[in-house]
Design an enzyme around this catalytic site. Structure first.
Site, PDB file in Angstrom:
ATOM      1  N   GLY A  12     -30.512  21.330 -21.145  1.00 46.82           N
ATOM      2  CA  GLY A  12     -31.095  21.295 -19.590  1.00 46.82           C
ATOM      3  C   GLY A  12     -31.663  19.920 -19.118  1.00 46.82           C
ATOM      4  N   ASN A  13     -32.115  19.876 -18.298  1.00 43.88           N
ATOM      5  CA  ASN A  13     -32.894  18.671 -17.381  1.00 43.88           C
ATOM      6  C   ASN A  13     -34.008  18.054 -18.107  1.00 43.88           C
ATOM      7  OD1 ASN A  13     -31.079  18.756 -15.109  1.00 43.88           O
ATOM      8  ND2 ASN A  13     -32.300  20.289 -14.372  1.00 43.88           N
ATOM      9  N   ILE A  16     -33.361  20.584 -24.880  1.00 43.56           N
ATOM     10  CA  ILE A  16     -32.312  20.987 -25.423  1.00 43.56           C
ATOM     11  C   ILE A  16     -32.605  22.355 -25.975  1.00 43.56           C
ATOM     12  CG2 ILE A  16     -30.204  20.488 -26.870  1.00 43.56           C
ATOM     13  CD1 ILE A  16     -30.622  17.790 -26.256  1.00 43.56           C
ATOM     14  N   ASP A  94     -24.644  25.916 -16.471  1.00 44.96           N
ATOM     15  CA  ASP A  94     -25.670  26.833 -16.847  1.00 44.96           C
ATOM     16  C   ASP A  94     -25.618  28.007 -15.777  1.00 44.96           C
ATOM     17  OD1 ASP A  94     -26.248  25.280 -14.416  1.00 44.96           O
ATOM     18  OD2 ASP A  94     -28.471  25.123 -14.754  1.00 44.96           O
TER      19      ASP A  94
END
Length: 241
Positions: A12-13, A16, A94
């Site tokens: 993700g941003n 993890i 995602d």
């Protein structure tokens, strides 16, 4: 050596997230800040792997390519749902994984609301066709934007949980928090209402890092599933055996 299960890796941003699945059963989770931590955590066993995204990091690609059995989710990956989307090359993996996870679990029309850095709304119909959706600013992004694009409004994104949430804010900080938070709630309610008019038998699934803030605030019945993307990744990996 026989595989001991599936390792699913959601990059993700900000974090993890990983999990081990045995078949369709999630048996353990592990979160990390860096991909190397993930490899070290799982290095002593033989697994099948799926990665949601690895970006342009050459070291990550090199490390992953050394794995015996792995899959990197992309627009070319065979999926158990079909995509009705004009620019599949720009569709976030995602969003794909969450939509696959929702349809796998509920087997009917699903609206997935992923409350993260951005808030995404994704619709899979009862025939297993991904129909698209919407992308909106996330909760903290709204707070940061109000400060960034004005001269005097403060950034309350780091302290908002300590500021009282009121229908009528009595300080500027309270007003910023109320505007951002209640704005998200009303937005979610509005999208759910709009989709329910078109898809009557609709499962609404809320997921993402900020989902816990909103799961009790929405008008319509929803399901909260914080592992939805991981479930979707595992479903895709099993589909590609």
């Amino acid at each position: 050596m026989e595989n001991e299960g599936n390792v699913v890796v959601d990059i993700g941003n900000s974090k993890i997230k990983t999990a081990i699945f045995e078949g369709e059963r999630l048996v353990s989770r592990f979160a990390a800040d860096h991909l190397e931590e993930v490899f070290q955590h799982y290095e002593k066993a033989s697994y099948r792997w799926i990665f949601s995204s690895v970006g342009d990091d050459p070291s990550a690609h090199s490390r992953i390519s050394a794995l015996k059995d792995h899959l990197i989710l992309s627009r070319d990956t065979p999926l158990p749902v079909s995509l009705d989307y004009q620019t599949p090359e720009t569709l976030g993996v995602d969003r794909i994984a969450a939509s696959v996870g929702a349809f796998h679990l509920y087997k009917k029309s699903c609206l997935v609301i992923d409350a993260g850095t951005c808030i995404t709304y994704d619709l899979v119909d009862k025939t297993g066709v991904y129909r698209g959706g919407a992308i909106a600013p996330g909760l903290k992004m709204r707070m940061k934007a109000m400060s960034h694009f004005t001269k005097r409004l403060p950034d309350v994104s780091a302290e908002w949980e300590e500021i009282p949430l009121k229908t009528q804010g009595k300080t500027t900080r309270e007003c910023l928090v109320t505007g951002a938070f209640d704005g998200v709630v009303h937005e979610m309610d509005g999208f759910i209402e709009a989709f329910l008019k078109e898809y009557e038998d609709l499962a609404v699934i809320l997921t993402g890092g900020d989902a816990n803030y909103f799961e009790s605030k929405l008008k319509a019945p929803i399901f909260a599933d914080f592992d939805l993307v991981l479930t979707g990744l595992n479903t895709i990996l099993n589909y590609n055996k």
